[in-house]
Design a protein around this motif. Structure first.
Motif, PDB file in Angstrom:
ATOM      1  N   PHE A 103      40.343  53.332  46.900  1.00 19.53           N
ATOM      2  CA  PHE A 103      39.947  52.794  45.617  1.00 19.53           C
ATOM      3  C   PHE A 103      40.495  53.718  44.535  1.00 19.53           C
ATOM      4  O   PHE A 103      40.959  54.819  44.811  1.00 19.53           O
ATOM      5  CB  PHE A 103      38.417  52.680  45.547  1.00 19.53           C
ATOM      6  CG  PHE A 103      37.859  51.759  46.589  1.00 19.53           C
ATOM      7  CD1 PHE A 103      37.731  50.402  46.335  1.00 19.53           C
ATOM      8  CD2 PHE A 103      37.469  52.237  47.834  1.00 19.53           C
ATOM      9  CE1 PHE A 103      37.220  49.544  47.297  1.00 19.53           C
ATOM     10  CE2 PHE A 103      36.957  51.386  48.796  1.00 19.53           C
ATOM     11  CZ  PHE A 103      36.843  50.035  48.525  1.00 19.53           C
ATOM     12  N   GLN A 108      34.075  53.227  42.371  1.00 15.66           N
ATOM     13  CA  GLN A 108      34.503  51.957  42.976  1.00 15.66           C
ATOM     14  C   GLN A 108      34.180  51.940  44.470  1.00 15.66           C
ATOM     15  O   GLN A 108      33.659  50.945  44.989  1.00 15.66           O
ATOM     16  CB  GLN A 108      36.001  51.738  42.762  1.00 15.66           C
ATOM     17  CG  GLN A 108      36.397  51.408  41.363  1.00 15.66           C
ATOM     18  CD  GLN A 108      37.912  51.278  41.217  1.00 15.66           C
ATOM     19  OE1 GLN A 108      38.681  51.680  42.085  1.00 15.66           O
ATOM     20  NE2 GLN A 108      38.337  50.687  40.095  1.00 15.66           N
ATOM     21  N   LYS A 109      34.478  53.035  45.135  1.00 23.25           N
ATOM     22  CA  LYS A 109      34.173  53.127  46.581  1.00 23.25           C
ATOM     23  C   LYS A 109      32.677  52.982  46.819  1.00 23.25           C
ATOM     24  O   LYS A 109      32.246  52.208  47.690  1.00 23.25           O
ATOM     25  CB  LYS A 109      34.675  54.462  47.151  1.00 23.25           C
ATOM     26  CG  LYS A 109      34.259  54.675  48.606  1.00 23.25           C
ATOM     27  CD  LYS A 109      34.341  56.110  49.023  1.00 23.25           C
ATOM     28  CE  LYS A 109      33.324  56.900  48.258  1.00 23.25           C
ATOM     29  NZ  LYS A 109      32.842  58.118  48.813  1.00 23.25           N
TER      30      LYS A 109
END
Length: 163
Positions: A103, A108-109
């Motif tokens: 990512f 985001q991850k």
């Protein structure tokens, strides 16, 4: 060391008497009539299926024929075991069983893993089966064998007499 006329101690066969030391062992006389061969059966009383010489018809073969079949069957069993170990080794050392997802940011991850309810299972290394299950993907079954050669063979253990 004992003299050739004296039986060797039971903890050693290293004497000039050859196999005379074996005469001192008790409990082996029942094996000649097949009466104690039940000890070679599996722990639940059934014969194991991987017995390489279990199907030899001793009653209708000469000693030489039976011995040749025993040797052939044992060699085949050793070759099959070696092949199974090679197959197992190839499976457990295969490095092409993983995937990485990248990512742009850690946030985001974490949002991705939280969205799949996987964050509690780790944030770097995840069980792919769990990931597939959460994504509704059905994986093919895999029977990964484990090396069990360190376990004591029950057939051989039944033949051993504690001295």
């Amino acid at each position: 060391m004992s003299s050739p006329k004296e039986p060797a101690p039971l903890d050693s066969l290293d004497s000039g008497s050859g196999l005379d030391a074996l005469e001192a062992l008790e409990g082996l006389d029942g094996l000649d009539d097949g009466g104690d061969l039940d000890a070679l059966a599996g722990l639940d009383g059934t014969q194991e299926v991987d017995d390489p010489i279990g199907d030899i018809d001793y009653e209708n073969l000469s000693n030489e024929e039976a011995t040749n079949q025993e040797i052939s069957a044992t060699l085949a069993a050793f070759k099959a075991r070696a092949q199974a170990e090679q197959d197992r080794f190839a499976l457990v050392t295969d490095s092409e069983y993983w995937v990485a997802a990248c990512f742009q940011t850690r946030e985001q991850k974490d949002a991705f893993l939280a969205g799949l309810k996987l964050l509690q299972h780790g944030d770097k290394y995840l069980d792919g089966r769990l990931l597939a299950q959460r994504m509704g993907i059905e994986l093919p079954p895999a029977a990964v064998p484990y090396n069990t050669s360190a376990k004591v063979d029950a057939k051989f253990a039944a033949l051993v007499k504690d001295l």
